[in-house]
Design an enzyme around this catalytic site. Structure first.
Site, PDB file in Angstrom:
ATOM      1  N   PHE A  77       0.941  -1.237   0.100  1.00  0.00           N
ATOM      2  CA  PHE A  77       0.031   0.087  -0.012  1.00  0.00           C
ATOM      3  C   PHE A  77       0.918   1.256   0.121  1.00  0.00           C
ATOM      4  CE2 PHE A  77      -2.465   3.476   1.636  1.00  0.00           C
ATOM      5  CZ  PHE A  77      -3.644   3.355   0.789  1.00  0.00           C
TER       6      PHE A  77
ATOM      7  N   ASP B 110       9.125   3.093   1.727  1.00  0.00           N
ATOM      8  CA  ASP B 110       7.869   3.689   2.115  1.00  0.00           C
ATOM      9  C   ASP B 110       7.577   3.254   3.775  1.00  0.00           C
ATOM     10  OD1 ASP B 110       5.521   4.659   2.718  1.00  0.00           O
ATOM     11  OD2 ASP B 110       4.396   3.854   1.248  1.00  0.00           O
TER      12      ASP B 110
ATOM     13  N   LYS C  22       2.187  10.219   8.105  1.00  0.00           N
ATOM     14  CA  LYS C  22       1.405  10.004   8.971  1.00  0.00           C
ATOM     15  C   LYS C  22       1.630  10.575  10.419  1.00  0.00           C
ATOM     16  CE  LYS C  22      -1.224   6.052   7.408  1.00  0.00           C
ATOM     17  NZ  LYS C  22      -0.850   5.112   6.233  1.00  0.00           N
TER      18      LYS C  22
HETATM   19  C1  LIG Z   1      -1.132   5.321   4.760  1.00  0.00           C
HETATM   20  C2  LIG Z   1      -0.106   5.125   3.752  1.00  0.00           C
HETATM   21  C3  LIG Z   1       0.181   5.809   2.685  1.00  0.00           C
HETATM   22  C4  LIG Z   1      -0.782   6.871   2.129  1.00  0.00           C
HETATM   23  O1  LIG Z   1      -0.841   8.010   3.062  1.00  0.00           O
HETATM   24  P1  LIG Z   1      -2.113   9.078   2.715  1.00  0.00           P
HETATM   25  O2  LIG Z   1      -1.564  10.001   3.879  1.00  0.00           O
HETATM   26  O3  LIG Z   1      -3.212   8.324   3.041  1.00  0.00           O
HETATM   27  O4  LIG Z   1      -1.602   9.641   1.455  1.00  0.00           O
HETATM   28  C5  LIG Z   1       1.471   5.424   1.883  1.00  0.00           C
HETATM   29  N1  LIG Z   1       2.073   4.466   2.263  1.00  0.00           N
HETATM   30  C6  LIG Z   1       1.945   3.787   3.359  1.00  0.00           C
HETATM   31  C7  LIG Z   1       2.928   2.699   3.771  1.00  0.00           C
HETATM   32  C8  LIG Z   1       0.850   3.834   4.408  1.00  0.00           C
HETATM   33  O5  LIG Z   1       0.667   3.345   5.265  1.00  0.00           O
END
Ligand SMILES: *Cc1c(COP(=O)(O)O)cnc(C)c1O
Length: 404
Positions: free
Chosen positions: A134, A219, A248
């Site tokens: 994700f 990420d 986040k």
């Molecule tokens: C939540 C998340 C995203 C996306 O973040 P948003 O602020 O919702 O765009 C991207 N990568 C990872 C691993 C995430 O957990």
């Protein structure tokens, strides 16, 4: 407004894109939340991993109030002290070798920047991502995201993305072509179900990318900033990526995306090739600088490590008692409990007992509590989880087991 009206208005005026809990939260402090009726909840969701330092941490609140009196907006084309102070605190704590940071507003944006930087630096257009990954839902980030439910309605996406099994270096090797720009990976998959890769996987990726002249993008939007027991999850393996995506939790609860990269890699971006109007906003930067202070002063990564260990041991006891629990896994305070059946009932039952839990797919209970949560609060969570799993275990199953 009363609870009913709040819910009605939100439902009436926003798209129906969130699976919502029947819950209206008014106030938060540390690891606790209160609803409109003053009912208390222990928060194991942290607004999807955002509230690492807890809700309304006094240091963050003060930093926001102080900055709000001085300057609320200042575009990146003009220098300002709040941004400068934040960068001075941020850069020394990011993994060695990563020297420049592009500031934006969200996780997806931090990924979008990473993709553009990787394309520009390498002059190549293909990316390798992973099954279960994700990375966000904007068009570029969505192209790296795996879940067909999110992707299919919006095809065609950005071309050139391949998804290979997570944790399998040989699958990455096989997917590399002479057009591959980068491999993008979560050091622990979050939305994908709290998947911890096999020992050595990130190191093998690093070696492979070096050998093939490909960039490695981590990420850490969910794993970063202390969550897994280290400031950044990559530090468990000693592997430094070429580009690191953060968001986040990094601004004490406010929206901030950060794309950190090697000097030469970031140097590929020339004047005007990427920008963000809100990125580097002074209010957010003041909160983010304060969040770094809190994470370091309260040794939150170490706290996540020790509390996570104790909490996982209790969840493991629950697993041994009930057949419906398949596995307990995770690192620090990023923990998943995989069940053999749909967990929806358990989420609701826990909420009714004052504990807010997140899901990660249909059959994984996900715990992302604030790292300031107390041992006693986590003990209560463990008891509630044991109770709701026990209740679910006692129900007749077999009709519709969740597909993993
Ligand atoms: C939540 C998340 C995203 C996306 O973040 P948003 O602020 O919702 O765009 C991207 N990568 C990872 C691993 C995430 O957990």
């Amino acid at each position: 407004m009363d609870e009913k009206e709040i819910i009605e208005v939100e439902q009436q005026f926003t798209p129906n894109t969130y699976a919502r809990k029947n819950l209206v939260i008014e106030r938060g402090k540390g690891a606790l939340l209160w609803d409109k009726n003053g009912r208390e909840y222990i928060d194991c969701m942290s607004a999807y991993g955002v509230a690492v330092v807890g809700h309304c941490h006094p240091t963050i609140v003060k930093a926001i109030k102080d900055q709000a009196e001085i300057l609320l907006s200042c575009h990146n084309s003009i220098y300002t002290e709040a941004r400068s102070q934040f960068l001075k605190k941020l850069m020394p704590i990011t993994p060695t070798g990563l020297k420049r940071a592009f500031l934006s507003n969200s996780g997806a944006e931090s990924v979008e920047a990473a993709l553009k930087i990787a394309r520009k630096y390498t002059g190549k257009t293909e990316f390798i991502a992973f099954v279960g990954a994700f990375h966000g839902k904007t068009m570029g980030a969505l192209s790296a995201t795996w879940n067909p439910r999110y992707r299919t309605p919006f095809e065609p996406l950005v071309p050139g993305f391949k998804h290979v099994p997570y944790g399998r270096t040989e699958a990455v090797t096989a997917a590399i072509t002479d057009k591959t720009a980068a491999v993008i990976v979560e050091p622990i998959q979050g939305e994908g179900g709290i998947k911890v890769p096999p020992e050595g996987f990130l190191r093998e990726l690093r070696e492979l990318c070096d050998r093939k002249n490909i960039l490695l993008v981590f990420d850490e939007v969910q794993t970063g900033f202390g969550r897994t027991g280290k400031l950044f999850a990559c530090q468990h393996s000693g592997v430094v990526p070429d580009i690191l995506c953060l968001a986040k939790s990094v601004a004490g609860g406010l929206p901030l995306g950060i794309t950190v990269a090697r000097e030469d890699v970031m140097g590929a971006l020339k004047l005007g090739e990427h920008s963000s109007t809100f990125g580097g906003n002074p209010l957010i930067c003041a909160a983010a600088a304060a969040a770094i202070d809190v994470v370091l002063a309260e040794a939150l990564p170490e706290r996540a490590e020790s509390l996570g260990r104790q909490f996982m041991a209790r969840l493991e006891e629950t697993r041994q008692r009930y057949k419906i629990v398949r596995e307990v896994r995770g690192r620090g305070l990023m923990i998943g409990v995989e069940c053999r059946f749909d967990i929806y009932n358990m989420l609701v039952a826990a909420q009714n007992r004052g504990v807010i839990i997140l899901d990660a797919g249909r059959n994984v209970l996900r715990f992302l509590p604030p790292l300031v949560i107390s041992r006693e609060q986590l003990d209560k969570v463990a008891s509630v989880v044991d109770m709701v799993i026990g209740e679910e275990d006692a129900r007749p199953h077999g009709a519709n087991p969740a597909s993993a």
